[in-house]
Design an enzyme around this catalytic site. Structure first.
Site, short mmCIF file in Angstrom:
data_model
loop_
_atom_site.label_atom_id
_atom_site.label_comp_id
_atom_site.label_asym_id
_atom_site.label_seq_id
_atom_site.Cartn_x
_atom_site.Cartn_y
_atom_site.Cartn_z
N ASP A 138 0.87 -1.18 0.00
CA ASP A 138 0.00 0.00 0.00
C ASP A 138 0.91 1.24 0.00
O ASP A 138 2.12 1.15 0.21
CB ASP A 138 -0.96 -0.02 1.19
CG ASP A 138 -2.18 0.87 0.96
OD1 ASP A 138 -2.14 1.72 0.04
OD2 ASP A 138 -3.18 0.75 1.69
C1 NOJ Z 1 -4.05 3.87 0.29
C2 NOJ Z 1 -5.25 3.02 0.50
O1 NOJ Z 1 -5.13 2.35 1.74
C3 NOJ Z 1 -5.48 2.01 -0.59
O2 NOJ Z 1 -6.74 1.42 -0.39
C4 NOJ Z 1 -5.38 2.65 -1.95
O3 NOJ Z 1 -5.65 1.71 -2.95
C5 NOJ Z 1 -4.00 3.24 -2.11
N1 NOJ Z 1 -3.81 4.25 -1.09
C6 NOJ Z 1 -3.77 3.87 -3.48
O4 NOJ Z 1 -4.51 5.01 -3.61
#
Ligand code: NOJ
Length: 745
Positions: free
Chosen positions: A302
């Site tokens: 993430d």
């Molecule tokens: C953080 C989030 O936790 C995740 O769900 C998301 O896909 C990513 N950022 C990318 O934007």
């Protein structure tokens, strides 16, 4: 944005690494040098192409593939970090903050023409509940109990995504969530592992189609692997105390189901799993996912999660964070640039073997080949009118909205409106809202595309019912100056419809709330309106279950519309008028008060079920998982089973006939549960195993069947993931019946 000194140093260092990579690559650029190579030959199998390409790559080229950067202006407030001005053409992936396919093609062409091997870039983006045609949020989708309809909506999202230049979405989120204070409860499919599995699979099918290389298929990304939904206290990005038992029993099953269904990629979570961060967890990322489940796609971290291993206290610096994440099984580093910065060094120091790098690259390339990116790297250019918001797409969004709106309460059949009604008061901050009803994660959604509740009611009732509108108050704050106008509108009307709810920023990522009640001003508005003595219908639009303990007694009927997306007004109006018979049931429990959290239907059995209760409030939630009313009545026949005693090799079938005993046609979802009253470990009170939704005309009946496979439906997993099947008594629960069955030795 202010940048700290340490960040500036990191930027300079990363810029140096990037520049030297560009230099190294430019030395070796030789367009068409690979003509005739097997990896360019579409007649070869994907594995032959992957292996051929990996063999030709330099270490630098391989490492570039393991990185993801962003392109364009990032409009996600939670994901603002170090922006890199230019990225080398050989980069593995970009998060594409743009919907411009021409721009994508330009970047892609640069990647292909100016890199030695011409490897296309993989473009990703968060398409969570629609790209431009925004449909209901995931928790609402689950309440529809209609996975086929979810698949159809996801197909629309996939087409709009492809035509906007994106190949890969970071969806579905299949984190079982039992704490509605956690804002991300809106992004998943509720409190039950089976529901998360079924809707996760439905979503993957919609995005990926039959084949990833189909023109309108995109790659799915399961997230956030794993246990993120357990975030302590409902606070986001926090520790999650996940026991080995609950990991296997509750959190892993949706992932396993979606991996089996062919999900292309998976994202690691921000949480840690009982102390070991999900992004540095060899057990979950490699042992379970790749060795046991044979997943052959790739894992992306993430946003900045590799770097965050430092904050989580398991890495002393960026280099160690990179080493830990990579060796645990993260193939692609989202955003923080650590792999680009340190992987070569770590390889030179013999801390990372080349076989591991090759495997990681092969996994990423495999998905690029499966998507057909090597053979069709460019997006077709279609004008915006044909790209987005097609009439049939809007119809699908409206159908899903209609099937996901839950009639929570309907005292004395207050709904639908009687035909004699000629005036209604439409009151509340949500009544004319067009932005918050879209929900979080709707970046390309536009308020101007959306139909408000007010517009929906106007279209439905035309000249037949006069709508007296007043806003009454804002979503929050203390300003009561609109109460008088609202009271006057209510006094002049026969029925009051009060539309309340949450701003879209109150749920989703980084949007926890300590109380799940609506702000006091909204509750006060209802109290004031109730003084008119008129029937009061509460319409709620929110991203989480709400505490309704004070509002529920004031309402004659309550409709939960969640955040329905662009097409919620008409479906709600149809429910109010009776044109539509509501058919949704909750996929998540509504606690009576915030203090009851966690409360979920599949809790474990208690040592003293009748004791240990709250002294100040009832222990029962307000609305259980599975609750949802209809305008008709359904009668369930006595449930039958083909055998009450059977062996583990035998399948049996449970059956119930449901009759529509009311006056209007309706849809009924039958939820089948199993419980295991005595086993070697304490089991949940009951567990959902199967569900089916059918339309039954008034006066008609339908037969619902549940085939029970003992090895699948009566077994449980232990804390190591081993399935245990124990003989003895079990119960099938359906409607309000409990049927005993016995598994023989
Ligand atoms: C953080 C989030 O936790 C995740 O769900 C998301 O896909 C990513 N950022 C990318 O934007």
């Amino acid at each position: 944005m202010k940048i700290k000194i340490s960040e500036t140093k990191i930027i300079q260092k990363m810029a140096r690494v990037i520049l030297s990579s560009i230099f190294l690559l430019s030395l070796t650029v030789c367009v068409n040098a690979q003509t005739g190579a097997k990896y360019k030959d579409a007649r070869q199998s994907i594995e032959v192409r992957v292996n051929d390409l990996v063999k030709r790559m330099t270490l630098e080229e391989k490492i570039l593939q393991l990185n993801q950067y962003t392109f364009g202006v990032n409009n996600n407030p939670n994901n603002i970090g170090i922006e890199i001005k230019s990225v080398p053409p050989g980069i593995g992936s970009l998060i594409f903050f743009s919907a411009d396919p021409v721009l994508r093609n330009t970047i892609q062409q640069k990647a292909i023409d100016s890199s030695r091997l011409g490897i296309p870039v993989l473009f990703g983006f968060d398409v969570i509940h629609g790209f431009r045609t925004i449909y209901p949020i995931s928790i609402a989708q689950a309440c529809s109990w209609n996975p086929e309809l979810v698949t159809e909506n996801c197909k629309v999202a996939a087409r709009e995504t492809v035509l906007s230049g994106v190949d890969w979405t970071f969806s579905p989120m299949i984190d079982v969530a039992r704490d509605p204070r956690w804002g991300r409860v809106s992004e998943g499919y509720g409190e039950d592992p089976y529901a998360n599995a079924v809707f996760g699979v439905a979503t993957v099918k919609g995005y990926q189609g039959k084949n990833l290389s189909d023109p309108y298929s995109i790659a799915a990304c399961l997230k956030h692997y794993v246990g993120y939904g357990m975030s302590e206290g409902g606070r986001d990005y926090r520790y999650s105390d996940v026991s080995a038992q609950s990991l296997w029993e509750t959190y892993l099953p949706p992932y396993e189901a979606c991996i089996k269904a062919g999900a292309a990629t998976i994202m690691s979570g921000f949480n840690d799993i009982s102390g070991v961060p999900a992004t540095a967890n060899y057990y979950t990322l490699t042992n379970i996912l790749k060795q046991q489940w044979k997943f052959d796609g790739f894992v992306v971290s993430d946003w900045n999660a590799v770097n965050q291993l430092i904050s989580q206290g398991v890495a002393k610096d960026r280099k160690e964070a990179g080493l830990k994440a990579f060796m645990a099984g993260i193939e692609m580093d989202m955003k923080d640039g650590i792999y680009l910065e340190y992987l070569k060094q770590l390889f030179d120091e013999k801390k990372i073997p080349i076989a591991k790098i090759d495997d990681a690259v092969a996994r990423i390339l495999r998905i690029k080949f499966r998507l057909g990116l090597f053979d069709h790297p460019y997006t077709d250019i279609v004008n915006e009118q044909q790209r987005y918001l097609q009439p049939e797409s809007k119809i699908l969004a409206a159908r899903l909205a209609e099937e996901s709106m839950v009639l929570l309460k309907n005292e004395k059949n207050s709904l639908p409106f009687s035909s004699s009604i000629k005036t209604i008061a439409l009151i509340g901050p949500m009544a004319k809202d067009k932005d918050n009803i879209l929900g979080s994660w709707s970046f390309n959604g536009k308020a101007s595309d959306a139909e408000s509740i007010y517009e929906g009611l106007q279209n439905e009732f035309k000249q037949n019912i006069k709508i007296n509108y007043a806003k009454g108050c804002d979503f929050e704050g203390t300003d009561e100056s609109g109460f008088d106008e609202a009271f006057a509108a209510a006094s002049q009307s026969e029925v009051i419809v009060v539309c309340l709810g949450e701003l879209k920023t109150w749920s989703g990522e980084n949007a926890s709330r300590s109380s799940i009640a609506l702000p006091v001003i909204q509750e006060k508005l209802v109290t004031a309106l109730k003084k008119t003595g008129k029937p009061l219908i509460l319409v709620l639009s929110n991203g989480r279950p709400l505490e309704l303990v004070r509002l529920e007694p004031l309402a004659n009927a309550i409709v939960e519309i969640w955040q329905p997306g662009i097409a919620g007004g008409t479906p709600l109006a149809g429910i109010l008028s009776g044109r539509i018979n509501p058919s949704a049931k909750l996929a998540v429990t509504f606690p009576l008060t915030t203090g009851q959290i966690p409360t979920y239907y599949n809790m474990r059995q208690s040592a003293r079920p009748l004791e240990g209760l709250y002294q100040d409030i009832p222990t029962e939630p307000l609305y259980w998982f599975g609750h949802g009313l209809s305008y008709t009545t359904f009668g369930y026949s006595a449930a039958k089973v083909t055998a009450t005693s059977f062996k583990s090799s035998q399948k049996i079938v449970a059956e119930v006939t449901v009759s529509n005993t009311g006056k209007v046609n309706g849809k009924e979802t039958v939820l089948w549960y199993i419980s295991d009253p005595v086993s070697s470990i304490s089991r949940p009170m009951k567990e959902l195993k199967f569900f089916e939704k059918k339309e039954i005309d008034a006066g008609q009946s339908a037969v619902y069947k549940f085939e029970i496979d003992p090895t699948k439906d009566l077994s449980y997993t232990d804390a190591t993931g081993k399935r245990i099947l124990e003989s003895g008594d079990f119960y099938i629960h359906v409607g309000n019946q409990k049927v005993k069955i016995e598994l023989l030795e």
